[in-house]
Design an enzyme around this catalytic site. Sequence first.
Site, mmCIF file in Angstrom:
data_model
loop_
_atom_site.group_PDB
_atom_site.id
_atom_site.type_symbol
_atom_site.label_atom_id
_atom_site.label_comp_id
_atom_site.label_asym_id
_atom_site.label_seq_id
_atom_site.Cartn_x
_atom_site.Cartn_y
_atom_site.Cartn_z
ATOM 1 N N SER A 163 -1.082 -5.483 8.958
ATOM 2 C CA SER A 163 -0.377 -4.486 7.615
ATOM 3 C C SER A 163 -0.786 -4.982 6.720
ATOM 4 O O SER A 163 -2.044 -4.758 6.475
ATOM 5 C CB SER A 163 0.674 -4.242 7.915
ATOM 6 O OG SER A 163 1.245 -3.668 7.196
ATOM 7 N N ASP A 188 -1.954 0.611 2.500
ATOM 8 C CA ASP A 188 -2.096 -0.937 2.798
ATOM 9 C C ASP A 188 -3.294 -1.325 4.194
ATOM 10 O O ASP A 188 -4.120 -0.161 4.574
ATOM 11 C CB ASP A 188 -0.717 -1.852 3.307
ATOM 12 C CG ASP A 188 -0.345 -0.590 4.099
ATOM 13 O OD1 ASP A 188 -0.979 0.399 4.679
ATOM 14 O OD2 ASP A 188 0.477 -1.786 5.149
ATOM 15 N N ASP A 242 -2.589 -1.776 7.190
ATOM 16 C CA ASP A 242 -2.925 -0.427 8.087
ATOM 17 C C ASP A 242 -3.028 0.718 8.063
ATOM 18 O O ASP A 242 -2.922 1.531 9.243
ATOM 19 C CB ASP A 242 -2.481 -1.155 9.362
ATOM 20 C CG ASP A 242 -0.488 -1.143 8.833
ATOM 21 O OD1 ASP A 242 0.000 -1.225 7.717
ATOM 22 O OD2 ASP A 242 0.222 -1.104 9.969
ATOM 23 N N ASP A 302 -0.186 2.734 6.871
ATOM 24 C CA ASP A 302 0.979 3.230 6.964
ATOM 25 C C ASP A 302 1.816 3.349 5.467
ATOM 26 O O ASP A 302 2.682 4.118 5.437
ATOM 27 C CB ASP A 302 1.760 2.350 8.189
ATOM 28 C CG ASP A 302 2.046 1.148 7.451
ATOM 29 O OD1 ASP A 302 1.578 0.816 7.031
ATOM 30 O OD2 ASP A 302 3.025 0.806 8.737
HETATM 31 MG MG MG Z 1 1.610 -1.570 6.854
#
Ligand code: MG
Length: 457
Positions: free
Chosen positions: A99, A240, A242, A244
């Site tokens: 992440s 960020d 990844d 999400d």
């Molecule tokens: Mg994330």
Amino acid sequence: MKKAPSKRLFGTNGVRGVVGTEITPDLVYKIGAAFGSMRSGRIAVGRDTRTSGETLLHALKAGLLGTGCNVVDCGILPTPALQFLIKEEFDGGAMITASHNPPEYNGVKIIESDGTEMGDEETIKLEQRIFDQTFSIKPWNEVGIETSASHLVERYIDAIVTQFPPDIGKGIVVAVDPGSGPACRTTPEILKRMGCRVLTVNGVMDGTFPGRLPEPTPEGLAELSGLVVSSGASFGIAHDGDADRSVFVDEKGHYIEENREFALVAKQFCTQQKGFVVTPVSTSNLVEAISSSNHCEVVYTKVGSIYVARTMLALIHDKKKVVLGGEGNGGLIFPNHQFCRDGGMTAAVMVSIVAKNNRNLSSLVKSLPKRYMIKEKVKTKNASVIMKELKRALMKEHLDETDGLKITRGSSWALIRASGTEPLLRIIVESENKTDTGKFFNEIWGLIAESLKSDHA
Ligand code: MG
């Protein structure tokens, strides 16, 4: 009373750590083998752009294949894209990602067939298998097969674009900073297909993160802000590591605090439909103020997006209307799309908000009520003792124990929580103005200092 077993490897967002010491191919193989022993069928896997991603993905796949799962490798893609694909067509999945953590980190997130992260109970079972090494390793004629399906990410892009009227973004210029992460493959494409003109910084996938760190901070987004201002873009979006989460800068290049981003989206959604908004106890009261003034009700959960997602699903199961879910960190969950935080969807929603209101993002954010928040942490090995003493000292207050202790006084509140992963207490205090927040914070700080003193006595 016997203490309930707790997670030891996995935190609120999967397993994470420094590659080579905490996160090794051996551990990731075992995670794959444990998960593969608990589930069967077609398992989708993917990764973010980290340099260690390829090695770890191979290890994960070996564990899954060896325990008889058929693996579909979706390649490099955002976590929410993999979650969406799993919800649509797989029996489960796993994502190699850390992440927002720095480049030397990596980790694994386990996803269930409904697209949500694995819950606590199942995660404890998975961990037990890893510790005991109880894997259902299959013989030669029962091992799984692997297929590559990097193109499947297109289905995620389609699913977002088709949520909005065609060309809704026409005339809107958006600057996108995917941070060299997997959203390089998705967010610019989503916005172009909505009719926007898209400019990018850090738009080439690179696991060394040459432009900025995976955590989007106001300092790290200076280049994005500069591009917004110099190009006259309507706003800027950053993700960020990844994707999400989405954070925004307005047309003047100013960073929009994430609770205000959430409140702006809540305002839009709550004026259109009535129902519940779900968020952790750590989110600004601004979201509740906006939701309730638009006849929606906020349901609070423990801190962690999985608790938000599961509460949303439980409400829907009880035939309740859920309008929106999210955290005050730019991670928003749209129930008409899927039950996980989705940065690409959040970016698309912001385009629709600007298009519908035909106003600058800065003026839309400025129209929200003001809040002032202080966040602090205290190192201590005796967090649970201090929490008990605080509870006693705060007995007469309006206390909520959904996660830690939350003291509410009108629109002011304070939250004190023991960290699940580190020896420290986290403190958040919020009021409508700086003076009240400062006073409230000093009061809480004083109580903790008192506790700490007796701690060392
Ligand atoms: Mg994330």
